[in-house]
Write a protein that holds these residues in place. Sequence first.
Motif, PDB file in Angstrom:
ATOM      1  N   GLU A  80       0.837  -1.192   0.000  1.00  0.00           N
ATOM      2  CA  GLU A  80       0.000   0.000   0.000  1.00  0.00           C
ATOM      3  C   GLU A  80       0.876   1.248   0.000  1.00  0.00           C
ATOM      4  OE1 GLU A  80      -2.488  -0.292   3.397  1.00  0.00           O
ATOM      5  OE2 GLU A  80      -3.686  -1.959   2.611  1.00  0.00           O
ATOM      6  N   THR A  81       0.517   2.217  -0.825  1.00  0.00           N
ATOM      7  CA  THR A  81       1.257   3.482  -0.869  1.00  0.00           C
ATOM      8  C   THR A  81       0.963   4.287   0.402  1.00  0.00           C
ATOM      9  OG1 THR A  81       1.202   3.540  -3.278  1.00  0.00           O
ATOM     10  CG2 THR A  81       1.569   5.637  -2.142  1.00  0.00           C
ATOM     11  N   ARG A  82       2.016   4.850   1.001  1.00  0.00           N
ATOM     12  CA  ARG A  82       1.844   5.653   2.212  1.00  0.00           C
ATOM     13  C   ARG A  82       2.285   7.081   1.975  1.00  0.00           C
ATOM     14  NH1 ARG A  82       3.906   3.414   7.841  1.00  0.00           N
ATOM     15  NH2 ARG A  82       2.815   5.351   8.353  1.00  0.00           N
ATOM     16  N   ASN A  83       1.529   8.026   2.498  1.00  0.00           N
ATOM     17  CA  ASN A  83       1.900   9.429   2.493  1.00  0.00           C
ATOM     18  C   ASN A  83       2.187   9.848   3.930  1.00  0.00           C
ATOM     19  OD1 ASN A  83       1.618  10.001  -0.315  1.00  0.00           O
ATOM     20  ND2 ASN A  83      -0.595   9.931  -0.056  1.00  0.00           N
ATOM     21  N   VAL A  84       3.405  10.341   4.161  1.00  0.00           N
ATOM     22  CA  VAL A  84       3.857  10.632   5.529  1.00  0.00           C
ATOM     23  C   VAL A  84       4.334  12.078   5.612  1.00  0.00           C
ATOM     24  CG1 VAL A  84       5.530  10.039   7.321  1.00  0.00           C
ATOM     25  CG2 VAL A  84       4.524   8.233   5.896  1.00  0.00           C
ATOM     26  N   LYS A  85       3.848  12.816   6.641  1.00  0.00           N
ATOM     27  CA  LYS A  85       4.351  14.167   6.924  1.00  0.00           C
ATOM     28  C   LYS A  85       5.490  14.065   7.932  1.00  0.00           C
ATOM     29  CE  LYS A  85       0.338  17.018   5.846  1.00  0.00           C
ATOM     30  NZ  LYS A  85       1.057  17.747   4.793  1.00  0.00           N
ATOM     31  N   PHE A  86       6.542  14.875   7.725  1.00  0.00           N
ATOM     32  CA  PHE A  86       7.714  14.783   8.601  1.00  0.00           C
ATOM     33  C   PHE A  86       8.288  16.187   8.803  1.00  0.00           C
ATOM     34  CE2 PHE A  86      12.277  14.061   9.353  1.00  0.00           C
ATOM     35  CZ  PHE A  86      12.202  13.167  10.414  1.00  0.00           C
ATOM     36  N   ASN A  87       8.568  16.529  10.056  1.00  0.00           N
ATOM     37  CA  ASN A  87       9.196  17.817  10.383  1.00  0.00           C
ATOM     38  C   ASN A  87      10.699  17.615  10.502  1.00  0.00           C
ATOM     39  OD1 ASN A  87       6.855  19.527  10.583  1.00  0.00           O
ATOM     40  ND2 ASN A  87       6.319  18.391  12.451  1.00  0.00           N
ATOM     41  N   LEU A  88      11.422  18.137   9.543  1.00  0.00           N
ATOM     42  CA  LEU A  88      12.870  17.961   9.490  1.00  0.00           C
ATOM     43  C   LEU A  88      13.569  19.073  10.271  1.00  0.00           C
ATOM     44  CD1 LEU A  88      15.389  16.529   8.279  1.00  0.00           C
ATOM     45  CD2 LEU A  88      15.165  18.101   6.320  1.00  0.00           C
ATOM     46  N   SER A  89      14.513  18.658  11.123  1.00  0.00           N
ATOM     47  CA  SER A  89      15.343  19.621  11.852  1.00  0.00           C
ATOM     48  C   SER A  89      16.713  18.994  12.056  1.00  0.00           C
ATOM     49  CB  SER A  89      14.705  19.965  13.202  1.00  0.00           C
ATOM     50  OG  SER A  89      14.718  18.839  14.057  1.00  0.00           O
ATOM     51  N   SER A  90      17.604  19.756  12.654  1.00  0.00           N
ATOM     52  CA  SER A  90      18.957  19.232  12.881  1.00  0.00           C
ATOM     53  C   SER A  90      18.955  18.087  13.875  1.00  0.00           C
ATOM     54  CB  SER A  90      19.870  20.357  13.359  1.00  0.00           C
ATOM     55  OG  SER A  90      19.345  20.923  14.560  1.00  0.00           O
ATOM     56  N   THR A  91      17.919  18.023  14.689  1.00  0.00           N
ATOM     57  CA  THR A  91      17.847  16.940  15.687  1.00  0.00           C
ATOM     58  C   THR A  91      16.873  15.840  15.276  1.00  0.00           C
ATOM     59  OG1 THR A  91      16.149  18.150  16.909  1.00  0.00           O
ATOM     60  CG2 THR A  91      18.446  18.499  17.568  1.00  0.00           C
ATOM     61  N   GLN A  92      16.104  16.080  14.225  1.00  0.00           N
ATOM     62  CA  GLN A  92      15.133  15.077  13.771  1.00  0.00           C
ATOM     63  C   GLN A  92      15.315  14.893  12.262  1.00  0.00           C
ATOM     64  OE1 GLN A  92      11.150  15.398  15.408  1.00  0.00           O
ATOM     65  NE2 GLN A  92      10.252  14.698  13.461  1.00  0.00           N
ATOM     66  N   ASN A  93      16.201  13.941  11.905  1.00  0.00           N
ATOM     67  CA  ASN A  93      16.544  13.744  10.497  1.00  0.00           C
ATOM     68  C   ASN A  93      16.580  12.269  10.087  1.00  0.00           C
ATOM     69  OD1 ASN A  93      18.816  12.936  11.848  1.00  0.00           O
ATOM     70  ND2 ASN A  93      20.161  14.532  11.023  1.00  0.00           N
ATOM     71  N   LYS A  94      15.864  11.417  10.841  1.00  0.00           N
ATOM     72  CA  LYS A  94      15.751   9.992  10.518  1.00  0.00           C
ATOM     73  C   LYS A  94      14.276   9.651  10.283  1.00  0.00           C
ATOM     74  CE  LYS A  94      20.144   8.904  11.336  1.00  0.00           C
ATOM     75  NZ  LYS A  94      21.048   8.425  10.268  1.00  0.00           N
ATOM     76  N   LEU A  95      13.992   9.016   9.155  1.00  0.00           N
ATOM     77  CA  LEU A  95      12.615   8.657   8.825  1.00  0.00           C
ATOM     78  C   LEU A  95      12.545   7.173   8.462  1.00  0.00           C
ATOM     79  CD1 LEU A  95       9.663   9.394   8.221  1.00  0.00           C
ATOM     80  CD2 LEU A  95      10.373  10.029   5.890  1.00  0.00           C
ATOM     81  N   ASN A  96      11.968   6.380   9.339  1.00  0.00           N
ATOM     82  CA  ASN A  96      11.810   4.947   9.095  1.00  0.00           C
ATOM     83  C   ASN A  96      10.329   4.630   8.888  1.00  0.00           C
ATOM     84  OD1 ASN A  96      14.583   4.448   9.435  1.00  0.00           O
ATOM     85  ND2 ASN A  96      14.338   4.381  11.665  1.00  0.00           N
ATOM     86  N   ILE A  97      10.020   3.921   7.820  1.00  0.00           N
ATOM     87  CA  ILE A  97       8.631   3.665   7.430  1.00  0.00           C
ATOM     88  C   ILE A  97       8.408   2.163   7.269  1.00  0.00           C
ATOM     89  CG2 ILE A  97       6.885   4.030   5.641  1.00  0.00           C
ATOM     90  CD1 ILE A  97       7.487   6.513   7.207  1.00  0.00           C
ATOM     91  N   VAL A  98       7.252   1.707   7.718  1.00  0.00           N
ATOM     92  CA  VAL A  98       6.840   0.318   7.525  1.00  0.00           C
ATOM     93  C   VAL A  98       5.742   0.285   6.461  1.00  0.00           C
ATOM     94  CG1 VAL A  98       5.833  -1.739   8.587  1.00  0.00           C
ATOM     95  CG2 VAL A  98       7.421  -0.304   9.899  1.00  0.00           C
ATOM     96  N   LEU A  99       5.957  -0.507   5.411  1.00  0.00           N
ATOM     97  CA  LEU A  99       4.949  -0.680   4.365  1.00  0.00           C
ATOM     98  C   LEU A  99       4.165  -1.967   4.614  1.00  0.00           C
ATOM     99  CD1 LEU A  99       6.798   0.288   1.036  1.00  0.00           C
ATOM    100  CD2 LEU A  99       5.255   1.688   2.412  1.00  0.00           C
ATOM    101  N   HIS A 100       2.882  -1.922   4.334  1.00  0.00           N
ATOM    102  CA  HIS A 100       2.028  -3.085   4.528  1.00  0.00           C
ATOM    103  C   HIS A 100       1.595  -3.631   3.176  1.00  0.00           C
ATOM    104  CE1 HIS A 100       1.781  -2.287   8.821  1.00  0.00           C
ATOM    105  NE2 HIS A 100       1.574  -1.006   8.524  1.00  0.00           N
TER     106      HIS A 100
END
Length: 814
Positions: A80-100
Amino acid sequence: MGKFYNSLLFAAFFLFSQAAFAQLSLSGKITDSNNQPVPGATIKLIETGTAVSTDQNGSFGFADLKAGSYTFSISYIGFETRNVKFNLSSTQNKLNIVLHEQQNALQDVEITGRKEKSYKNTKSFSGTKTETQLKYVPQSISYVTKEVIDDQQAFRAGEIIKNVSGASTFSYYNNDITLRGFRTSTALINGLRTSTEGWSQPILANVERVEVIKGPASALFANTDPGGTVNTVTKKPLDENRKAISFGTGSFNTYRMSADFTGPMNENKTLLYRLNLAYQNAESFRVLQGGEDFMIAPSISFIPDDKTLVNFDLVYSKSKSRLDRGQPIFGATAGTDLFSTPISFAIGKRNDFLNELNLYVTTSFQRKISDKVTFNASYMKFMYDEDLLEHRTSNRYAVDQAGVSIPTLMEMQTIRRQGKNYNDNISLYLVSDFKTGPLEHKLVTGYDYLQNQTPVGNSSYNARGYLNAARTGSINSYDPLKSANYAIVGGRPVPNVPHFDLVNPDYSISEISKYINVSTQTEPAKYYVNGIYVQDQIKWGKWRALLALRQEYYTDILAFKKATEKRVEQSALIPRIGVVYSPLEEVSLYGTYTEGYQPQGATTVGAPEIYGGPFDPLISNMYEVGTKTELFQKRLSVNLAFYRIEQNNTLINAGDGVNPDLLRQIGQQRAKGIEVDINGMALSNLSITANFSYSEAKITKSTIAGEQGSILPNAPKVQGGLWAKYNFLIPELKGIGLGAGANYTGKRNTLSTILTLPEYTVFTGALYYSVDKFKLSANLNNVFNKTHWVGGYDFNRLYPGAPRNFMMSVGYTF
């Protein structure tokens, strides 16, 4: 002190500004529900349109981003296609996603398009009438997806047959191919019968995939050929925006353009569209060949609620070319060197033309009557329009007054023809899902109506033969015993159409009005088919069964629209049985038995006083067993099939001394062999399509001396092909891809007992470069410039393959 605080505030503001506008990097990983990496997944940054793919470990990254809020779209085949919102900053720069894994409901009629972007196709309608995973269809179905078509820069259907096991070219003409040893002409578009009256091969710009249903398919699609049936699946609208344009040029003065736009037309995505455009102007390696092609293909899907689906397609495809009758080698005998005549050699005149129009409209409708019952309806109206002028041979040499052949001159004729043909196809069926104890059923009951009509008004205007003594008319052939009846000049009869000089070819314009022409009206014709069928797909644990039965009624009308009009009727009862066992989710073992039929010619069946009879239709049957396997996390499919096909009731001459036209029904052909098809990704950056087949297709019953046991025409025993595309992952070569392939075809018999076409191997290569939204492609075909013949009838009609040639294009997606 105030100055100190002001300085401190300024410094803080400066540092904050630098942090706010600093270029940041984002990294992450895509995994499935079992915490396994998903290589090859696409992560698209919505705000910029930039897209990246995960590596073998499922990892990805974006560089040079500013701090802030972003939206990412993550997609991959089968998930399934996922649409994810993410707030990028110097302390938050890792994005891990689980696809179903995708659990979407399967369609019963194709309304919305395929989202897969791979050489592998997972589902099909052509095997069962409903959308079914290919691994659960108890029959071999080969396919070529749009991704392969794009990477090979193919423009016409004949260019991709090499990617299908057991398939070879018979001629340059529309759908004239050999499948599993049998010549086939049956063509479907989205599972509906189409006209095969035309000469030019279909354009691929609006094609999602080309499927080849191996073996007889009459249980679903009426009268079909025993070797297989080609089903072209067109692109359907998607509920996500995709737009692409491409411009190309290459050998033989080729200029090409294509465009593909799709997406929702309203905010709630109940109205979807797709528009495909294509144009090509190209010459050929053959003299006076090539032409101009244009196609426009809009498609609209309407999904007002979760119970109703409607689709409308229109395809307008126009071609301006000349009819290529093949390469002639005149005067050839057994052992004649095929290389004695250039493959570019053709016969014709500059003012010859072949203008063709293919126009068809398709409407499909699906309505859920209840949670368990769905009604489906499809209708296609197809029109073919031909406007032809050709100078062609009469398949014999010119002669002198004594009737002696002149081997440097060919007797000629002209054909001027205009006509239309209409084809109507209606398909209505109910799909019912229910259970009986532990058994799960998907029951399909349906009715098909097919009609083909040649209307009143088609006509031809032909000139041929030799002038009579008074030069007021022509005689079709020359008889030296009656030379006084002919105009004789210089010891030769005067031709109606000037002879073609093989030593000094003259391709200049020739005005046909100066010949003595005969205008003939093409007789109107019509046939129609009524078919009713029932099919049950049964599931019990790891077992699946398919049981089907069809009753077919075929009616051909002789002397259509005349006082002597006569209906010739033929019928057949066609069974189909298949079993699938899946010991593992990735592995299916299957076996099937199915039958097919083709009606005998109406003229033959309708005149028993001349030809004998009554005659039964051509009946074929097939036994097939095989395996279908998915490897590398279902990214790669490997299909293996063993088959035996037999066709009976072939009509042959009875050898009657009193009636030379008398026929009897005894002929039989049989093919048996093995096929392998591989499609998909072996690695996240390595795509493969490969095929291999070994087949023996023989005449097993015949009264013609020496014919029994001979191999069928254009049916090689061995053939195979491989195409692979590799994309570099290392940063230094990012965006660069390489493609390479090879195709082998063994020796083939022809329609002439003295001609065997030689085996050949052709190599291809490609280079790709992708940057931002641009893709540059360069393909080199027949790398080593191998002279070869892809098909042929006899020494007068050979169909050579193209010499070394290239194609370059630039594509842009947005």
